[in-house]
Design an enzyme around this catalytic site. Structure first.
Site, PDB file in Angstrom:
ATOM      1  N   SER A  67       1.920  16.345  15.086  1.00 41.42           N
ATOM      2  CA  SER A  67       1.290  15.170  15.747  1.00 41.42           C
ATOM      3  C   SER A  67       0.194  14.557  15.155  1.00 41.42           C
ATOM      4  CB  SER A  67       0.780  15.749  17.253  1.00 41.42           C
ATOM      5  OG  SER A  67      -0.315  16.777  16.964  1.00 41.42           O
ATOM      6  N   LYS A 104      -6.640  16.751  17.495  1.00 45.29           N
ATOM      7  CA  LYS A 104      -6.427  15.178  17.765  1.00 45.29           C
ATOM      8  C   LYS A 104      -7.576  14.422  17.419  1.00 45.29           C
ATOM      9  CE  LYS A 104      -2.092  15.734  19.982  1.00 45.29           C
ATOM     10  NZ  LYS A 104      -1.745  17.095  19.409  1.00 45.29           N
TER      11      LYS A 104
END
Length: 147
Positions: A67, A104
């Site tokens: 990701s 993230k």
């Protein structure tokens, strides 16, 4: 020593080291034309001193997944995470979200907090009051293997 393992990250604590570090040649490694060998200055380099600013609040975690590939964080990379740093917009953070750890990019504005992946194949996550959410630490460095 492994502290915690989840689907996305495996956490380690920095090991104590009394070593003087590895040899370091302070001449820069040319990615263009080679430089003369006599320019090399040999000294010792400790990666602990280079990568860890607050030893008591620093942890390592290994990335699992894709990701964050566009931010240069690849599967199996080793992250250096400092829990003493303040979270801020655009920082890369390790977060605990609904029972799992994830890494993230933080997006923070007056309307809320989002966790933004750096891969278009993954959705942006809006944090709501229903989420069990904690910003666990800020990523300061990444250690990669070169194959």
């Amino acid at each position: 020593m492994i502290l915690h393992q989840s689907n996305n990250l495996t956490f380690f604590t920095p090991a104590e080291s009394d070593s003087l570090g590895a040899l370091f040649y302070d001449a820069g490694i040319s990615a263009g034309f080679p430089s003369p060998a006599e320019d090399f200055k040999e000294q010792r380099l400790s990666l602990d001193k280079e990568l860890i600013k607050n030893k008591e609040a620093t942890f390592f975690a290994r990335v699992s997944g894709q990701s964050m590939i566009d931010a240069g964080l690849d599967d199996s990379d080793l992250l250096v995470i400092d829990r003493s740093l303040e979270p801020a917009n655009n920082k890369i953070a390790v977060c605990f979200l609904d029972g799992e750890f994830t890494v993230k990019r933080l997006k923070v504005d007056k309307e809320g907090v989002w966790l933004q992946p750096e891969n278009p194949n993954y959705p942006i996550i809006k944090i709501t009051n229903e989420n069990d959410f904690v910003i666990w630490g800020i990523v300061t460095n990444v250690i990669k293997k070169v194959y």
